[in-house]
Scaffold this active site. Structure first.
Site, mmCIF file in Angstrom:
data_model
loop_
_atom_site.group_PDB
_atom_site.id
_atom_site.type_symbol
_atom_site.label_atom_id
_atom_site.label_comp_id
_atom_site.label_asym_id
_atom_site.label_seq_id
_atom_site.Cartn_x
_atom_site.Cartn_y
_atom_site.Cartn_z
ATOM 1 N N LYS A 98 0.853 -1.199 0.000
ATOM 2 C CA LYS A 98 0.000 0.000 0.000
ATOM 3 C C LYS A 98 0.881 1.237 0.000
ATOM 4 C CE LYS A 98 -4.345 0.439 2.337
ATOM 5 N NZ LYS A 98 -5.075 0.279 3.608
HETATM 6 O O1 G3P Z 1 -9.467 1.287 4.699
HETATM 7 C C1 G3P Z 1 -9.117 2.495 5.282
HETATM 8 C C2 G3P Z 1 -9.670 2.528 6.631
HETATM 9 O O2 G3P Z 1 -8.997 1.662 7.495
HETATM 10 C C3 G3P Z 1 -9.829 3.874 7.202
HETATM 11 O O3 G3P Z 1 -11.049 3.834 7.827
HETATM 12 O O4 G3P Z 1 -12.856 4.575 9.270
HETATM 13 O O5 G3P Z 1 -10.470 5.125 9.853
HETATM 14 O O6 G3P Z 1 -11.589 6.246 7.959
HETATM 15 P P1 G3P Z 1 -11.507 5.004 8.769
#
Ligand code: G3P
Length: 272
Positions: A98
């Site tokens: 990534k």
């Molecule tokens: O896939 C990306 C994710 O882990 C981020 O999620 O909810 O922290 O914005 P969030």
């Protein structure tokens, strides 16, 4: 549509793998931190992270596992990408690296270094998931640079639009896909709108990368990401469980259980 699990918790990956629903796993440094801390706090276990990642890569049953670099420069990201791939891909041939589409931060301008790193790693045969995508044009450029997956962060765009509108919200709250009148992020109205635009550009220009909808915060977002054409949705395990729940399903279970006559239970071998 493929369903990935957005987690670094080994038990959650194993649980999903056993259901047949798991098409891949995405991790990031924050998810790794959560997994390490939870194991320490709840199980009193201090894990060897390298060995733990090995177990994650094995548990995914050959399905892609994205591991993120932490460097901020082209050289560091390429070096780390090679290291991660060399170390973990031999286990199950399923590692994706990534790379942030643009690693600039803290006033340091490194705008082209993400796409350059994507280009280098992919030219070496290392598959890349381009992350931290917040505009359709970032997705287009990451794809042109060679990324296999482009990951728009839907929930975080909703956070941004709501913050601009001066709203209060909880992380799991639903935000309408159509957004709000007069507030957007340079034309992007919501997280789902971002995914829709990425999918539309992919279709009209035939770019190669798969659109991997990330930062999914509730089951309705998961559905809407599918509806607007995400190739892949990566969701926290709880969102997958939420998606399988419905009060009428429970009610139906209750009434079917109540109506089961002895003769029928004998035939099925189940409970009456
Ligand atoms: O896939 C990306 C994710 O882990 C981020 O999620 O909810 O922290 O914005 P969030």
């Amino acid at each position: 549509m493929k369903l990935f699990l957005d987690t670094a918790h080994l038990h959650e990956i194993r649980e999903a793998a056993d259901t047949g629903l798991l098409d891949g796993v995405t991790t990031n440094p924050s998810l790794m931190k959560q997994a390490v801390e939870q194991l320490h706090d709840e199980e009193g276990e201090d894990i060897d992270l390298e060995e733990y990642i090995e177990r994650i890569v094995k548990a995914a049953n050959g399905k892609p596992v994205s591991l993120e670099v932490t460097g901020h420069t082209y050289d560091d990201m390429v070096e780390e990408g090679r290291r991660l791939f060399d170390r973990f891909n031999k286990i199950n041939d399923n590692v994706f690296v990534k790379i942030p589409v643009n690693p600039s931060f803290g006033g340091e301008e490194r705008t082209l270094e993400g796409v350059k790193a994507i280009n280098e790693l992919t030219s070496e045969g290392i598959p890349v998931n381009a992350t931290l995508i917040f505009t359709p044009e970032q997705a287009l450029m990451a794809s042109k640079a060679g990324a296999t997956y482009v990951s728009p962060f839907a929930g975080r765009i909703n956070d941004l639009v709501r913050a601009k509108a001066g709203m209060d919200w909880d992380k799991g709250d639903y935000f309408p896909a159509k957004g709000m009148e007069e507030v957007d992020d340079n034309g992007v109205k919501s997280g789902i709108d971002l995914i829709r635009e990425c999918a539309e550009i992919k279709d009209s220009h035939g770019f190669d990368a798969e659109v991997l909808a990330a930062s999914i915060r509730n089951k309705r977002m998961l559905r809407e990401a599918a509806l607007v054409g995400a190739d892949i949705v990566t969701a926290p395990p709880e969102m997958v469980k939420q998606s399988l729940r419905h009060e009428k399903t429970v009610e139906g279970m209750e009434s079917f259980t109540e109506d089961t006559v002895e003769e029928y239970a004998e035939i099925t071998g189940g409970d009456q």
